[in-house]
Design a protein around this motif. Structure first.
Motif, short mmCIF file in Angstrom:
data_model
loop_
_atom_site.label_atom_id
_atom_site.label_comp_id
_atom_site.label_asym_id
_atom_site.label_seq_id
_atom_site.Cartn_x
_atom_site.Cartn_y
_atom_site.Cartn_z
N LEU A 1 1.52 3.21 0.89
CA LEU A 1 2.18 4.51 0.94
C LEU A 1 1.42 5.38 1.93
CD1 LEU A 1 2.93 4.86 -2.85
CD2 LEU A 1 4.65 5.12 -1.05
N VAL A 2 2.08 5.73 3.03
CA VAL A 2 1.42 6.46 4.09
C VAL A 2 2.07 7.83 4.25
CG1 VAL A 2 0.81 4.35 5.32
CG2 VAL A 2 2.91 5.56 5.92
N PHE A 3 1.31 8.75 4.82
CA PHE A 3 1.82 10.09 5.07
C PHE A 3 2.91 10.06 6.14
CE2 PHE A 3 -2.65 11.02 3.80
CZ PHE A 3 -2.34 11.66 2.61
N THR A 4 3.95 10.81 5.92
CA THR A 4 4.98 10.96 6.95
C THR A 4 4.61 12.07 7.93
OG1 THR A 4 6.24 12.60 5.69
CG2 THR A 4 6.74 10.28 5.28
N GLY A 5 3.63 12.86 7.59
CA GLY A 5 3.27 14.03 8.39
C GLY A 5 3.79 15.31 7.78
N GLN A 6 4.67 15.24 6.80
CA GLN A 6 5.22 16.42 6.17
C GLN A 6 4.45 16.76 4.89
OE1 GLN A 6 9.40 14.67 6.24
NE2 GLN A 6 9.85 16.82 6.60
N LEU B 1 -6.15 -5.20 4.27
CA LEU B 1 -4.79 -5.58 4.62
C LEU B 1 -3.85 -5.12 3.52
CD1 LEU B 1 -5.60 -9.23 5.76
CD2 LEU B 1 -5.78 -7.10 7.09
N TYR B 2 -2.89 -4.26 3.86
CA TYR B 2 -2.02 -3.62 2.87
C TYR B 2 -0.62 -4.24 2.87
CZ TYR B 2 -5.45 0.20 2.84
OH TYR B 2 -6.59 0.95 2.74
N ILE C 1 -0.15 0.54 11.52
CA ILE C 1 1.07 0.16 10.80
C ILE C 1 1.87 -0.75 11.72
CG2 ILE C 1 3.19 0.98 9.72
CD1 ILE C 1 1.85 3.69 9.36
N LYS C 2 2.34 -1.86 11.17
CA LYS C 2 3.16 -2.79 11.95
C LYS C 2 4.64 -2.42 11.82
CE LYS C 2 -0.03 -6.70 11.41
NZ LYS C 2 -0.18 -8.11 10.95
N ASP C 3 5.33 -2.38 12.97
CA ASP C 3 6.79 -2.15 12.99
C ASP C 3 7.16 -0.89 12.22
OD1 ASP C 3 7.15 -4.57 14.42
OD2 ASP C 3 7.07 -5.69 12.54
N TYR C 4 6.55 0.22 12.60
CA TYR C 4 6.79 1.47 11.90
C TYR C 4 8.09 2.13 12.36
CZ TYR C 4 6.24 6.26 10.28
OH TYR C 4 6.44 7.48 9.68
N SER C 5 8.89 2.56 11.40
CA SER C 5 10.11 3.32 11.68
C SER C 5 9.98 4.71 11.06
CB SER C 5 11.34 2.61 11.10
OG SER C 5 11.53 1.35 11.70
N TYR C 6 10.41 5.72 11.82
CA TYR C 6 10.37 7.06 11.26
C TYR C 6 11.73 7.73 11.43
CZ TYR C 6 10.12 9.45 15.83
OH TYR C 6 10.39 9.95 17.08
N ARG D 1 4.89 10.98 1.24
CA ARG D 1 4.50 9.62 1.62
C ARG D 1 5.69 8.67 1.53
NH1 ARG D 1 -0.61 7.65 -1.51
NH2 ARG D 1 0.82 7.72 -3.27
N GLU D 2 5.55 7.49 2.20
CA GLU D 2 6.57 6.47 2.15
C GLU D 2 5.92 5.10 2.25
OE1 GLU D 2 9.09 7.06 5.51
OE2 GLU D 2 7.49 6.77 6.98
N ASN D 3 6.60 4.07 1.69
CA ASN D 3 6.11 2.70 1.81
C ASN D 3 6.29 2.18 3.22
OD1 ASN D 3 7.29 2.28 -1.43
ND2 ASN D 3 5.22 1.62 -0.91
N VAL D 4 5.31 1.44 3.71
CA VAL D 4 5.47 0.65 4.94
C VAL D 4 5.11 -0.79 4.59
CG1 VAL D 4 5.08 2.54 6.55
CG2 VAL D 4 3.13 1.24 5.71
N ASP D 5 5.83 -1.72 5.15
CA ASP D 5 5.72 -3.12 4.75
C ASP D 5 4.31 -3.67 4.97
OD1 ASP D 5 6.44 -5.70 3.91
OD2 ASP D 5 7.03 -6.29 5.94
N LYS D 6 3.82 -3.58 6.20
CA LYS D 6 2.52 -4.15 6.53
C LYS D 6 1.69 -3.15 7.32
CE LYS D 6 4.10 -8.98 6.64
NZ LYS D 6 4.23 -10.20 7.46
N SER D 7 0.43 -3.04 6.95
CA SER D 7 -0.50 -2.16 7.65
C SER D 7 -1.91 -2.66 7.40
CB SER D 7 -0.33 -0.71 7.19
OG SER D 7 -0.46 -0.61 5.78
N TYR D 8 -2.85 -2.15 8.18
CA TYR D 8 -4.23 -2.61 7.99
C TYR D 8 -5.23 -1.57 8.47
CZ TYR D 8 -3.93 -3.86 12.99
OH TYR D 8 -3.77 -3.82 14.36
N ARG D 9 -6.44 -1.69 7.95
CA ARG D 9 -7.61 -0.96 8.43
C ARG D 9 -8.70 -2.00 8.67
NH1 ARG D 9 -6.76 4.55 7.11
NH2 ARG D 9 -5.19 4.86 5.48
#
Length: 793
Positions: free
Chosen positions: A596-601, A591-592, A646-651, A610-618
């Motif tokens: 910092l996740v890849f944006t794809g770029q 639980l993160y 990723i929860k509530d992801y915005s791009y 990469r960018e911060n996302v508030d909540k994510s999990y594996r």
């Protein structure tokens, strides 16, 4: 439910089929007759293994009738091998002599998971590594272990290679060599190309998935890879290892060792060369390396000095292939400049010391120094002079503001420090370790223009950008194991302090000055319960914190600086070991916070943005199993199923105006989405058959499910699932004057699968208001082979 029933059948059916013969092994000190708790017991030619309990006993269960051999080892004692018969013997007493020398394995003891650890791990021996070691980088040698996905820029496993474990990339995988950090201090990645053929000098590797135990260096958010180099060899030896294969791939290795001289000294050395044209166009690799080690052994202590170095020259293949060319020109390279290469030399110096003060105290210490220097060179067409701090060129009445040029971007760095650990065993049921490290990194980043069609006032050697980086990394940890009957309790806490300073001008000519400080506390707790039938259940909880990497800082300002990541990792599992069968089942929830996740770029040198996302999990389950239904056949399999969200992801997507100037961004919130490059299923399989003595036929297979190139979960931006199989044929024999002649033929991708293992994507709205998306992939080699001949003297 069907999967659950199938797994239960796999676990219990083979055990039910075995004969019900049990043997009790009792392990004691030959002098004091005290029981040895935690001694390792292995049944020869079997997967049955484990450790003695608090009574110094271990039970071998479900044995077939006949003669068997058991091997017992314990730190500080000589190994014991003993035969017994079934039926007949009901119990065996194993008396162990204290060893004359301290074993080299103590140097990694502090950072490794033990057999009763409340976490999931995989050990690979020297023999297992050697089976597939024919020139490919270490990620490919680990490819059959749980949750691993390996990829190669050049397509064939030589040159730049990558590894992901549980969907976590190399920046999240902690790598140590003899307990010393290997990850680059700034990028936190591990560049295996800088240590070609290092596997030929490796004795064993342990992979801990998840947070694992406290270790030195970068935080472990996906896994830890703990590498130990060669141990003491008492007899002199020489070894020649040569391989040749597809894409004009060559591997030449020479190894020599002195054996034990005057009962005190040993010397070992290796020299290697690997060359390959690569599967991709122009993607050649020219790799050279050496390893030298000398050791002195006393009665209760030893000192070992290691020096190893790698020099690499690779043609750049890090841009991949555009999606539209995959069907027609999948080996395409956009570069045509002859010296579009990456060039780097890295040399490591290690001084290791261990001292078994008495039966309770063991001290380990290490000094290390790493020197790295190199550059990548590239041709730039019609680039602006102002990008290199050069004024326009005036010729007559014409003003020239751009030119063709060749540039080099350099990295010149130093990494040095010390690591230490103190192991204290106050009683038979307690084991306490205190350790830590202090490391410093100093690095210069600079660029030079070495040729330009219009050179303005350029002087050779001028630096158009220059910045310095300094990083101090301190950590201290304390961990302990405590046995209460069949229950083992584990506790571990680490404090880590990082100071990181950047000063100067970056490659985009922006001022880079930044200074950050982090203080992290990383606690871990766990428990393991051992049953009498050589099986265990365990559960653990760990918290880990991790700082951003260099690119996270250089691509941001102080006001938009990314936050550190925080991970809470829950692991629970079951392990069982029988004579012809073992299995490990593990469930995890990672639980993160602020992952910092890849944006794809990617940026202009292939590094992911990469960018911060508030909540994510594996969240997932893993299986690692082997079964020997008959003496000459072994089946090994791993399986990993997970959800990575990723929860509530915005791009955000850039918008360009009619002059191709940035005119803002469009954002969209998607809710629950998949994390980029994190497959939901990773499976591996190996069938190994011995048709006659010293020969083996093995079929190795790998399946990886769909991977998304960014975090939107858009299938049009994804990597198709792939299933790849390799065939390995090997034969070993002896001839006069040669201890072993080994011949190995490995045919990779025997079914000629067209597949990609990694990639990236980017997109924007053009001046007409249309969304343009570009996908790039890294195609992997079609059917290819490697033929190796190994001679041992």
């Amino acid at each position: 439910m069907k999967k659950t029933i199938a797994l239960m059948a796999i676990v219990w059916l083979p055990l039910w089929l075995l004969a019900q013969n049990d043997i009790r092994i009792s392990v004691k000190d030959v002098n004091t007759k005290e029981s040895l708790i935690g001694a390792s017991v292995q049944l020869k030619n079997s997967s049955l293994n484990g450790q003695t309990n608090t009574k110094g006993e271990f039970r071998l269960t479900n044995l077939e009738s006949g003669t068997h051999t058991v091997m017992v080892s314990y730190l500080g004692y000589r190994n014991v091998t003993k035969e017994f018969s079934v039926p007949g013997d009901a119990s065996i007493d194993v008396l162990m002599d204290p060893a004359t020398f301290l074993a080299d394995e103590v140097v990694v003891q502090a950072t490794r998971a033990s057999a009763n650890a409340a976490t999931t791990y995989k050990n690979l021996s020297k023999e297992e590594i050697a089976k597939n070691n024919m020139g490919q980088d270490i990620p490919y040698l680990l490819n059959q272990t749980p949750s691993v996905v390996a990829s190669s820029d050049a397509g064939a496993g030589v040159g730049y290679t990558g590894i992901r474990i549980r969907g976590s990339d190399a920046q999240r995988i902690n790598v140590t060599v003899n307990g010393i950090p290997y990850n680059d201090s700034e990028s936190q990645g591990s560049f295996w190309v800088n240590m070609p053929d290092f596997a030929s000098s490796v004795d064993n590797i342990q992979i801990q998935r998840g947070v694992g135990t406290s270790t030195n260096g970068a935080g472990a958010f996906g896994a830890s890879i703990n590498i130990q180099t060669g141990q003491r060899i008492d007899t002199a030896y020489a070894e020649l290892d040569n391989s040749f294969g597809s894409y004009n791939t060559w591997k030449n290795t020479v190894k020599i060792g002195s054996g034990l001289i005057n009962d005190q000294f040993t010397f070992d050395a290796r020299l290697s060369r690997i060359e390959s044209d690569g599967y991709m166009d122009n993607a050649f690799s020219d790799l050279k390396s050496f390893y030298v080690s000398g050791a002195w052994y006393g009665k209760s202590s030893f000192v070992r000095a290691n020096v190893f170095s790698g020099k690499e020259k690779t043609y750049q293949a890090w841009n991949g292939v555009p999606e539209e060319l995959l069907e027609t020109d999948r080996t395409y390279s956009e570069f045509t400049y002859e010296d579009q290469t990456d060039n780097y030399t890295q040399t490591h110096y290690q001084l290791l010391y261990s001292n078994q003060i008495d039966e309770r105290f063991l001290i380990n210490g290490a000094l290390h120094y790493t020197r790295g220097k190199g550059y990548y060179e590239e041709f730039k067409e019609d680039d602006m002079l102002e990008n290199y701090q050069l004024p326009p060129v005036v010729i007559g009445d014409e003003t020239i503001e751009s030119t063709d040029l060749v540039r080099q971007r350099w990295l010149d760095n130093y990494f040095y420090g010390l690591t230490y650990s103190v192991n204290y065993r106050p009683s038979k049921i307690a084991n306490i370790t205190v350790g830590g490290a202090y490391n410093q990194y100093r690095g210069d980043h600079y660029g030079e223009v070495i040729w330009a069609r219009y050179s303005s006032d350029l002087n050779l050697g001028d630096k158009y950008y220059l910045n310095d980086a300094e990083k101090n990394d301190f950590n201290v940890y304390a961990k302990g194991d405590f046995r209460i009957g069949q229950l083992n309790l584990f506790g571990d806490v680490q404090y880590r302090k990082i100071d990181y300073t950047l000063e100067g001008i970056d490659k985009d000519l922006k001022l880079l000055d930044q200074d950050v400080n982090y203080d992290f506390i990383n606690p871990k707790v766990g428990l393991t319960y051992s049953f009498d039938n050589n099986s265990q259940v365990y559960a653990s909880m760990a918290i880990a914190n991790k700082e951003p990497v260099r690119d996270d800082f250089t691509e941001s300002s102080v006001s938009s600086r990314p936050s550190p990541e925080r991970l809470t990792d829950f692991e629970a599992g079951y392990r069982i070991s029988a004579r012809d069968f073992n299995i490990g089942l593990n469930g995890y929830a990672m639980l993160y916070k602020d992952q910092l996740v890849f944006t794809g770029q990617i940026n202009d040198v292939g590094a992911a943005v990469r960018e911060n996302v508030d909540k994510s999990y594996r969240i997932g389950v893993e299986m690692d199993a082997s079964w020997r239904p008959i003496e000459d056949f072994m089946w090994r399999a791993t399986a990993a199923f997970s959800q990575n969200k990723i929860k509530d992801y915005s791009y955000y997507i850039d918008i360009y105006d009619s002059e191709w100037g940035l005119d803002g961004q469009q954002s969209e919130t998607l809710g629950l989405t998949d994390i980029a490059l994190s497959p939901n299923a990773v499976l591996s399989n190996e069938f190994a058959y011995v048709p006659f003595d010293r020969a083996e036929i093995a079929l190795l297979s790998k399946y990886v499910s769909r991977q998304y190139l960014d975090n939107t979960g858009d299938q049009s931006k994804s990597i198709d699932p792939f299933f790849v199989s390799d065939l390995r044929l090997s034969y070993n024999t002896k001839i006069k004057g040669v201890k072993n002649v080994g011949i190995t033929l490995k045919i990779n991708n025997i079914f000629n699968e067209l597949y990609e293992a990694s990639g990236y994507t980017f997109g924007y709205y053009n001046p007409d208001g249309n969304l343009e998306t570009y996908n790039y992939y890294f195609p992997q080699a079609t059917r290819n082979f490697m033929l190796g001949v190994n001679l041992k003297f």
